[in-house]
Design a protein around this motif. Structure first.
Motif, PDB file in Angstrom:
ATOM      1  N   GLY A   1      -3.909  10.482  -2.080  1.00 20.93           N
ATOM      2  CA  GLY A   1      -3.292  10.873  -3.346  1.00 20.93           C
ATOM      3  C   GLY A   1      -4.319  11.255  -4.402  1.00 20.93           C
ATOM      4  O   GLY A   1      -4.195  12.306  -5.049  1.00 20.93           O
ATOM      5  N   THR A   2      -5.358  10.434  -4.588  1.00 19.96           N
ATOM      6  CA  THR A   2      -6.346  10.733  -5.638  1.00 19.96           C
ATOM      7  C   THR A   2      -7.059  12.057  -5.353  1.00 19.96           C
ATOM      8  O   THR A   2      -7.249  12.871  -6.257  1.00 19.96           O
ATOM      9  N   HIS A   3      -7.436  12.252  -4.098  1.00 18.05           N
ATOM     10  CA  HIS A   3      -8.149  13.497  -3.760  1.00 18.05           C
ATOM     11  C   HIS A   3      -7.236  14.707  -3.958  1.00 18.05           C
ATOM     12  O   HIS A   3      -7.681  15.767  -4.395  1.00 18.05           O
ATOM     13  N   THR A   4      -5.956  14.527  -3.650  1.00 16.14           N
ATOM     14  CA  THR A   4      -5.014  15.637  -3.838  1.00 16.14           C
ATOM     15  C   THR A   4      -4.779  15.893  -5.325  1.00 16.14           C
ATOM     16  O   THR A   4      -4.638  17.054  -5.740  1.00 16.14           O
ATOM     17  N   CYS A   5      -4.757  14.828  -6.124  1.00 17.68           N
ATOM     18  CA  CYS A   5      -4.617  15.026  -7.586  1.00 17.68           C
ATOM     19  C   CYS A   5      -5.762  15.906  -8.093  1.00 17.68           C
ATOM     20  O   CYS A   5      -5.536  16.805  -8.909  1.00 17.68           O
ATOM     21  N   VAL A   6      -6.972  15.673  -7.612  1.00 17.73           N
ATOM     22  CA  VAL A   6      -8.115  16.492  -8.028  1.00 17.73           C
ATOM     23  C   VAL A   6      -7.855  17.959  -7.669  1.00 17.73           C
ATOM     24  O   VAL A   6      -8.009  18.858  -8.505  1.00 17.73           O
ATOM     25  N   SER A   7      -7.425  18.194  -6.431  1.00 17.58           N
ATOM     26  CA  SER A   7      -7.187  19.580  -6.007  1.00 17.58           C
ATOM     27  C   SER A   7      -6.051  20.225  -6.796  1.00 17.58           C
ATOM     28  O   SER A   7      -6.132  21.412  -7.139  1.00 17.58           O
ATOM     29  N   LEU A   8      -4.997  19.460  -7.079  1.00 10.74           N
ATOM     30  CA  LEU A   8      -3.865  20.013  -7.843  1.00 10.74           C
ATOM     31  C   LEU A   8      -4.294  20.365  -9.264  1.00 10.74           C
ATOM     32  O   LEU A   8      -3.970  21.434  -9.785  1.00 10.74           O
ATOM     33  N   LEU A   9      -5.048  19.461  -9.895  1.00 14.52           N
ATOM     34  CA  LEU A   9      -5.493  19.700 -11.279  1.00 14.52           C
ATOM     35  C   LEU A   9      -6.454  20.892 -11.306  1.00 14.52           C
ATOM     36  O   LEU A   9      -6.363  21.749 -12.185  1.00 14.52           O
ATOM     37  N   ASP A  10      -7.351  20.942 -10.312  1.00 12.08           N
ATOM     38  CA  ASP A  10      -8.286  22.075 -10.241  1.00 12.08           C
ATOM     39  C   ASP A  10      -7.535  23.394 -10.034  1.00 12.08           C
ATOM     40  O   ASP A  10      -7.985  24.448 -10.478  1.00 12.08           O
ATOM     41  N   ALA A  11      -6.396  23.327  -9.337  1.00 11.51           N
ATOM     42  CA  ALA A  11      -5.615  24.550  -9.094  1.00 11.51           C
ATOM     43  C   ALA A  11      -4.721  24.899 -10.289  1.00 11.51           C
ATOM     44  O   ALA A  11      -3.992  25.880 -10.242  1.00 11.51           O
ATOM     45  N   GLY A  12      -4.766  24.068 -11.337  1.00 17.13           N
ATOM     46  CA  GLY A  12      -4.036  24.400 -12.569  1.00 17.13           C
ATOM     47  C   GLY A  12      -2.660  23.757 -12.710  1.00 17.13           C
ATOM     48  O   GLY A  12      -1.933  24.059 -13.656  1.00 17.13           O
ATOM     49  N   TYR A  13      -2.298  22.876 -11.784  1.00 17.60           N
ATOM     50  CA  TYR A  13      -0.996  22.202 -11.897  1.00 17.60           C
ATOM     51  C   TYR A  13      -1.056  21.079 -12.942  1.00 17.60           C
ATOM     52  O   TYR A  13      -2.098  20.424 -13.092  1.00 17.60           O
ATOM     53  N   ASP A  14       0.083  20.842 -13.607  1.00 19.44           N
ATOM     54  CA  ASP A  14       0.266  19.614 -14.374  1.00 19.44           C
ATOM     55  C   ASP A  14       0.845  18.584 -13.418  1.00 19.44           C
ATOM     56  O   ASP A  14       1.703  18.930 -12.590  1.00 19.44           O
ATOM     57  N   ILE A  15       0.389  17.347 -13.541  1.00 25.49           N
ATOM     58  CA  ILE A  15       0.910  16.321 -12.623  1.00 25.49           C
ATOM     59  C   ILE A  15       1.367  15.080 -13.388  1.00 25.49           C
ATOM     60  O   ILE A  15       0.919  14.827 -14.516  1.00 25.49           O
ATOM     61  N   VAL A  16       2.255  14.327 -12.741  1.00 25.58           N
ATOM     62  CA  VAL A  16       2.627  12.979 -13.187  1.00 25.58           C
ATOM     63  C   VAL A  16       2.401  12.089 -11.980  1.00 25.58           C
ATOM     64  O   VAL A  16       2.884  12.408 -10.882  1.00 25.58           O
ATOM     65  N   VAL A  17       1.650  11.007 -12.152  1.00 28.83           N
ATOM     66  CA  VAL A  17       1.416  10.103 -11.020  1.00 28.83           C
ATOM     67  C   VAL A  17       2.341   8.894 -11.122  1.00 28.83           C
ATOM     68  O   VAL A  17       2.468   8.285 -12.184  1.00 28.83           O
ATOM     69  N   LEU A  18       3.007   8.588 -10.012  1.00 36.26           N
ATOM     70  CA  LEU A  18       3.848   7.391  -9.924  1.00 36.26           C
ATOM     71  C   LEU A  18       3.239   6.492  -8.851  1.00 36.26           C
ATOM     72  O   LEU A  18       3.016   6.931  -7.718  1.00 36.26           O
ATOM     73  N   ASP A  19       2.949   5.253  -9.199  1.00 41.79           N
ATOM     74  CA  ASP A  19       2.391   4.315  -8.218  1.00 41.79           C
ATOM     75  C   ASP A  19       2.687   2.903  -8.691  1.00 41.79           C
ATOM     76  O   ASP A  19       2.748   2.656  -9.899  1.00 41.79           O
ATOM     77  N   ASN A  20       2.883   1.980  -7.751  1.00 39.85           N
ATOM     78  CA  ASN A  20       3.035   0.578  -8.179  1.00 39.85           C
ATOM     79  C   ASN A  20       1.729  -0.212  -7.969  1.00 39.85           C
ATOM     80  O   ASN A  20       1.693  -1.406  -8.200  1.00 39.85           O
ATOM     81  N   PHE A  21       0.697   0.470  -7.506  1.00 37.28           N
ATOM     82  CA  PHE A  21      -0.641  -0.113  -7.317  1.00 37.28           C
ATOM     83  C   PHE A  21      -0.635  -1.296  -6.347  1.00 37.28           C
ATOM     84  O   PHE A  21      -1.504  -2.155  -6.414  1.00 37.28           O
ATOM     85  N   CYS A  22       0.344  -1.316  -5.424  1.00 34.77           N
ATOM     86  CA  CYS A  22       0.366  -2.428  -4.460  1.00 34.77           C
ATOM     87  C   CYS A  22      -0.786  -2.289  -3.467  1.00 34.77           C
ATOM     88  O   CYS A  22      -1.210  -3.265  -2.870  1.00 34.77           O
ATOM     89  N   ARG A  23      -1.297  -1.070  -3.273  1.00 35.00           N
ATOM     90  CA  ARG A  23      -2.402  -0.863  -2.325  1.00 35.00           C
ATOM     91  C   ARG A  23      -3.525  -0.043  -2.947  1.00 35.00           C
ATOM     92  O   ARG A  23      -4.283   0.609  -2.229  1.00 35.00           O
ATOM     93  N   SER A  24      -3.619  -0.057  -4.252  1.00 39.66           N
ATOM     94  CA  SER A  24      -4.643   0.790  -4.878  1.00 39.66           C
ATOM     95  C   SER A  24      -5.001   0.225  -6.243  1.00 39.66           C
ATOM     96  O   SER A  24      -4.366  -0.705  -6.725  1.00 39.66           O
ATOM     97  N   SER A  25      -6.020   0.845  -6.845  1.00 41.22           N
ATOM     98  CA  SER A  25      -6.480   0.407  -8.150  1.00 41.22           C
ATOM     99  C   SER A  25      -6.226   1.509  -9.165  1.00 41.22           C
ATOM    100  O   SER A  25      -6.411   2.687  -8.879  1.00 41.22           O
ATOM    101  N   ARG A  26      -5.832   1.091 -10.356  1.00 37.56           N
ATOM    102  CA  ARG A  26      -5.627   2.040 -11.456  1.00 37.56           C
ATOM    103  C   ARG A  26      -6.944   2.777 -11.785  1.00 37.56           C
ATOM    104  O   ARG A  26      -6.941   3.910 -12.247  1.00 37.56           O
ATOM    105  N   LEU A  27      -8.064   2.094 -11.493  1.00 35.50           N
ATOM    106  CA  LEU A  27      -9.370   2.694 -11.821  1.00 35.50           C
ATOM    107  C   LEU A  27      -9.608   3.996 -11.056  1.00 35.50           C
ATOM    108  O   LEU A  27     -10.361   4.860 -11.503  1.00 35.50           O
ATOM    109  N   SER A  28      -8.944   4.132  -9.899  1.00 32.78           N
ATOM    110  CA  SER A  28      -9.135   5.358  -9.115  1.00 32.78           C
ATOM    111  C   SER A  28      -8.667   6.561  -9.930  1.00 32.78           C
ATOM    112  O   SER A  28      -9.243   7.646  -9.836  1.00 32.78           O
ATOM    113  N   LEU A  29      -7.633   6.366 -10.728  1.00 30.01           N
ATOM    114  CA  LEU A  29      -7.100   7.493 -11.517  1.00 30.01           C
ATOM    115  C   LEU A  29      -7.988   7.813 -12.715  1.00 30.01           C
ATOM    116  O   LEU A  29      -8.053   8.956 -13.158  1.00 30.01           O
TER     117      LEU A  29
END
Ligand code: NAD
Ligand code: UFG
Length: 337
Positions: A13-41
């Motif tokens: 997800g994080t790597h794809t967010c980078v590619s989406l933002l670089d491609a000019g998309y606006d994004i909204v991230v939804l996560d409950n952080f059960c398997r990840s850290s907010r710091l990644s974002l």
């Protein structure tokens, strides 16, 4: 208009967010952080120099999911959120069926309610199970062998049924092979919860001294060096595949399963040797018995991805090993440290 990225704080997800933002998309991230850290974002924001909203929400809470669709103008969804450990799914099948299926159902109900038609789903090569023939083709019959794989196959079927009833929708089922590596900056990478199970994080955590052994599971498979063969794909190639899949959704209706792999297989031994060579490290690994449930060989047919998405993986195994090690060296304890 924005793309909703569920599970956007996770590894792919994080790597794809980078590619989406670089491609000019606006994004909204939804996560409950059960398997990840907010710091990644935070790292995603720093790398791309772009800001985006983050919704800390569990997909299993239907009302909360609906609220996200009410709050934002969502154009399409990339759905990464889910539990993914095959072994754990055998021990805790109900958690897997509940989280992965219920979460997806709530998402689809909200999409239906708010008229969102574009959907890219994280499926997995695990849906193929053990097949005699290689490479794996998208139209082969599915035969998952654990509850995790079953959830992916079931969600694929749910999405096919949903599309049948809603022919104006556009759905891509991306079947990933073995995602490895990290963003080339070394600031974003895989940070597994607890002790890792997968090969590359085990190699990097062993090399950095976080775990104390590295074992090749089986040397008696019917392969040239006796260890299993997999189709390892760089996570940034995978991320770029999602941008292409989204573009495809914007111009087509239908439901398509598409492999994302390199089409090349490498053995476990080759991966360890490549990692040592490119990073100039010597690792002392053991040879152990086979791990239960491992198919001897798995690699993708890449023709459909190339034809429909005009996409193919560009990065080599050398690059995957270099980037994975750069990330681990810069972040020996992952994001939290
Ligand atoms: P990951 O665990 O790093 O990321 C998954 C994210 O989903 C995490 O941030 C987690 O907190 C979130 N999440 C889980 N359940 C949630 C819920 N109910 N509500 C909200 N958020 C939730 O995994 P990843 O490696 O990035 O994988 C992403 C997707 O790709 C998963 O669906 C996985 O099954 C699939 N996949 C991964 C691989 C792989 O080897 N990494 C291979 C094939 C398919
Ligand atoms: N392996 C070792 N030693 C280790 C870890 C793994 O020898 O310490 C071997 C495994 O036996 C296997 C290969 O390395 O032969 C790859 O194993 P991984 O656990 O890295 O990956 P898998 O192919 O088992 O599964 C991964 C994901 C699944 C996904 C699948 C898609 O974990 O979620 O790829 O092909 F479905």
């Amino acid at each position: 208009m924005a793309i909703l990225v569920t599970g956007g704080a996770g590894y792919i997800g994080t790597h794809t967010c980078v590619s989406l933002l670089d491609a000019g998309y606006d994004i909204v991230v939804l996560d409950n952080f059960c398997r990840s850290s907010r710091l990644s974002l935070d790292r995603v924001k720093k790398l791309t120099k772009k800001d985006f909203p983050i919704e800390e929400i569990d997909l299993c809470h239907e009302e909360h999911v609906q609220q996200v669709f009410q709050k934002y103008d969502i154009e399409g969804v990339i759905h990464f959120a889910g539990l993914k450990a095959a072994g754990e799914s055998v021990q805790k099948p109900l958690n897997y069926y509940d989280n992965n299926i219920t979460g997806t159902m709530n998402l689809l109900k909200a999409m239906d309610e708010y008229n969102v038609k574009q959907f890219v789903f994280s499926s997995s090569a695990t849906v193929y199970g053990e097949q005699e023939q290689m490479p794996l083709l998208e139209d082969m019959p599915l035969a998952p062998i654990n509850p995790y794989g079953q959830t992916k196959a079931m969600i694929e079927q749910i999405l096919r049924d949903y599309h049948y009833a809603n022919p104006e929708t556009s759905i891509v089922l991306l079947r990933y092979f073995n995602p490895v590596g990290a963003h080339e900056s070394g600031d974003l990478g895989e940070d597994p919860n607890g002790e890792p199970n997968n090969l590359l994080p085990r190699i990097t955590q062993f090399a950095v001294g976080r775990i104390d052994s590295l074992t090749i599971f089986g040397e008696d498979y019917p392969t040239p060096d006796g260890s299993c063969i997999r189709d390892y794909i760089h996570v940034m190639d995978l991320a770029e595949g999602h941008v292409q899949a989204l573009a495809y959704c914007q111009t087509h209706t239908g439901v398509e399963a598409i492999n994302l792999g390199t089409g090349k297989g490498n053995s476990v031994l080759e991966v360890i040797q490549t990692f040592m060579r490119v990073n100039q490290l010597q690792l002392s690994f053991d040879i152990g018995p086979r791990r239960e449930g491992d198919a001897p060989i798995s690699y993708a047919s890449t023709q459909k991805a190339s034809k429909l998405l005009s996409w193919q993986a560009k990065r080599t195994l050398d690059q995957m090993c270099l980037d994975a090690w750069r990330w681990q060296q810069k972040n020996p304890q992952g994001f939290e440290a």
